[in-house]
Design a protein around this motif. Structure first.
Motif, PDB file in Angstrom:
ATOM      1  N   ARG A  11       0.931  -1.179   0.061  1.00 39.75           N
ATOM      2  CA  ARG A  11       0.064  -0.114   0.073  1.00 39.75           C
ATOM      3  C   ARG A  11       0.942   1.619  -0.104  1.00 39.75           C
ATOM      4  O   ARG A  11       0.470   2.194  -0.937  1.00 39.75           O
ATOM      5  CB  ARG A  11      -0.966  -0.048   1.478  1.00 39.75           C
ATOM      6  CG  ARG A  11      -2.010   0.975   1.186  1.00 39.75           C
ATOM      7  CD  ARG A  11      -2.982   0.644   2.037  1.00 39.75           C
ATOM      8  NE  ARG A  11      -4.144   1.682   2.389  1.00 39.75           N
ATOM      9  CZ  ARG A  11      -4.400   2.137   3.739  1.00 39.75           C
ATOM     10  NH1 ARG A  11      -3.748   1.652   4.492  1.00 39.75           N
ATOM     11  NH2 ARG A  11      -5.301   3.123   3.841  1.00 39.75           N
ATOM     12  N   MET A  15       1.029   5.111  -2.719  1.00 42.13           N
ATOM     13  CA  MET A  15       1.109   6.343  -2.391  1.00 42.13           C
ATOM     14  C   MET A  15       2.444   7.116  -2.968  1.00 42.13           C
ATOM     15  O   MET A  15       2.241   8.171  -3.514  1.00 42.13           O
ATOM     16  CB  MET A  15       1.281   6.722  -0.953  1.00 42.13           C
ATOM     17  CG  MET A  15       0.525   5.679  -0.113  1.00 42.13           C
ATOM     18  SD  MET A  15      -1.129   5.591  -0.225  1.00 42.13           S
ATOM     19  CE  MET A  15      -1.502   4.743   1.361  1.00 42.13           C
ATOM     20  N   TYR A 268      -6.533   5.782   3.537  1.00 37.81           N
ATOM     21  CA  TYR A 268      -5.432   6.741   3.450  1.00 37.81           C
ATOM     22  C   TYR A 268      -5.972   8.166   3.530  1.00 37.81           C
ATOM     23  O   TYR A 268      -5.393   8.918   4.631  1.00 37.81           O
ATOM     24  CB  TYR A 268      -4.863   6.900   2.062  1.00 37.81           C
ATOM     25  CG  TYR A 268      -3.790   7.800   1.896  1.00 37.81           C
ATOM     26  CD1 TYR A 268      -2.246   7.814   2.347  1.00 37.81           C
ATOM     27  CD2 TYR A 268      -4.219   9.119   1.289  1.00 37.81           C
ATOM     28  CE1 TYR A 268      -1.643   8.838   2.231  1.00 37.81           C
ATOM     29  CE2 TYR A 268      -3.103  10.027   0.991  1.00 37.81           C
ATOM     30  CZ  TYR A 268      -1.982  10.034   1.608  1.00 37.81           C
ATOM     31  OH  TYR A 268      -0.929  10.860   1.435  1.00 37.81           O
ATOM     32  N   ASN A 272      -5.241  10.051   7.259  1.00 34.60           N
ATOM     33  CA  ASN A 272      -4.444  11.269   7.589  1.00 34.60           C
ATOM     34  C   ASN A 272      -5.212  12.412   7.812  1.00 34.60           C
ATOM     35  O   ASN A 272      -4.795  13.570   8.572  1.00 34.60           O
ATOM     36  CB  ASN A 272      -3.795  11.566   6.089  1.00 34.60           C
ATOM     37  CG  ASN A 272      -2.659  11.030   5.930  1.00 34.60           C
ATOM     38  OD1 ASN A 272      -1.531  11.068   6.593  1.00 34.60           O
ATOM     39  ND2 ASN A 272      -2.548  10.165   5.016  1.00 34.60           N
TER      40      ASN A 272
END
Length: 371
Positions: A11, A15, A268, A272
């Motif tokens: 993963r 990003m 994600y 965040n």
């Protein structure tokens, strides 16, 4: 045409490659002779990596999925190498681009070099000095056979110079993980976590992540660490995104508290959001320390070493160590409002991928032999 095969295995890799793919597409629109093939090794299966994950981060569906996950470190490495060799023979490339330090990074680099294909390593040169970490082995092996090194910091540059890498092959460009973070700051999603029926208040909760063996493998040490976290965080909630099965194990060994809130792993954009609005993050992750630095959120790293020292010397991170007794003075300083202020790290500006693609076009346009 410059043909690049981009490798992603887990993963965090996605990003890091998302902005590179975007930059390649823009370069093509602007008339540059460049194309890419995205290969997912399947090293990690992650149910959060659904179609929406790719859509949110602007990542196309991989051209190939090698489905090489599972097994021991050796079995996984072997599976990736066998399957990627077949993939690269069937779809030759001028360059393979690997990111980070997962098993896929090392395994695909070895295959490429044995097939006389150039290797570009993004996030090259970072070192923890800890050979008990599989990631450190992956970094060292990958960098020993890389052709061009794209780095995140001057510290990484110096590590490569010390290893005898000539300056012309070191390209200080910044951090693609930060490209992804900055481009998504307006798109972060509130996970809507409720405590006693009420939403979390900004700067009035902690985020906790733990996964490294040094912290979670010994029950008594883990209990002591969790108790130190609870004791040092005042009356504030501690939000711990953790797999439900792991949460059950933690509760079974007596790690439970009214202020400790286990939640399922977050996407994600949700995670965040949680980090950006936290009072602080307690973690043993490397990548999170980069994100907290950019967001200006205090970070306490439960490790004895780090491959990202710039997050400490310039950022909001402190290296606490793995002894539970080390936590108290750091948490005391934080709760007293005396945590250090970070500064902007050079080239962590959201434009790293543009610099990478521009540099690749320059390097590989100089010679038909791609040297």
């Amino acid at each position: 045409m410059l043909k690049i095969t981009i490798i992603a295995g887990a993963r965090p890799n996605f990003m890091k490659i998302a902005p590179i793919i975007k930059a390649i597409k823009i370069a093509r629109i602007e008339g540059e002779d460049i194309d890419f093939r995205l290969v997912h090794t399947g090293q990690h299966y992650d149910k959060k990596m659904s179609g929406s994950f790719f859509e949110q981060l602007g990542i196309p569906e991989p051209h190939a999925n090698l489905e090489a996950g599972g097994g021991s470190q050796a079995e996984q490495t072997a599976n990736i190498m066998v399957r990627f060799e077949k993939e690269l023979l069937e779809n030759p490339a001028d360059v393979i681009l690997v990111v980070g330090d997962v098993t896929s990074t090392m395994a695909c680099s070895i295959v490429a070099k044995k097939l006389n294909t150039q290797v570009v390593h993004v996030e090259a040169g970072i070192r923890s000095g800890d050979l008990t970490m599989p990631e450190e082995i992956n970094r060292m092996v990958t960098d020993s056979i890389t052709d061009h090194f794209f780095t995140t910091s001057e510290i990484a540059n110096e590590n490569l110079r010390k290893a005898g890498i000539e300056e012309s092959r070191i390209h200080y460009v910044g951090n693609t993980m930060i490209d992804t973070l900055l481009s998504n700051m307006e798109n972060l999603i509130d996970p809507e976590i409720l405590i006693d029926g009420k939403p979390l208040e900004d700067s009035k909760y902690f985020v906790l992540t733990l996964h490294r063996p040094a912290n979670v493998d010994e029950e008594e040490k883990l209990k002591a660490m969790m108790q130190a976290i609870i004791d040092g965080t005042g009356e504030l909630p501690v939000i711990f995104p953790v797999h439900p099965r792991t949460a059950k194990i933690l509760k079974n060994i007596g790690i439970d508290h009214d202020r400790l809130h286990y939640v399922e792993p977050l996407s994600y954009l949700e995670f965040n959001y949680l980090v950006r609005n936290a009072k602080a993050v307690v973690t043993d992750s490397g990548g999170i320390t980069e994100e907290t630095t950019v967001m200006g959120v205090p970070c306490l790293t439960l490790r004895d070493n780090t491959e990202r020292p710039e997050t400490i010397t310039m950022g909001t991170n402190e290296l606490v160590g793995t002894r539970p007794g080390n936590l108290k003075p750091y948490l005391d300083k934080l709760m007293a409002g005396e945590w250090k202020k970070g500064e902007v790290i050079p080239l962590w500006d959201g434009k790293t991928a543009e610099r990478i693609v521009e540099r690749l076009l320059y390097i590989y346009s100089k010679s038909e032999a791609y040297v």
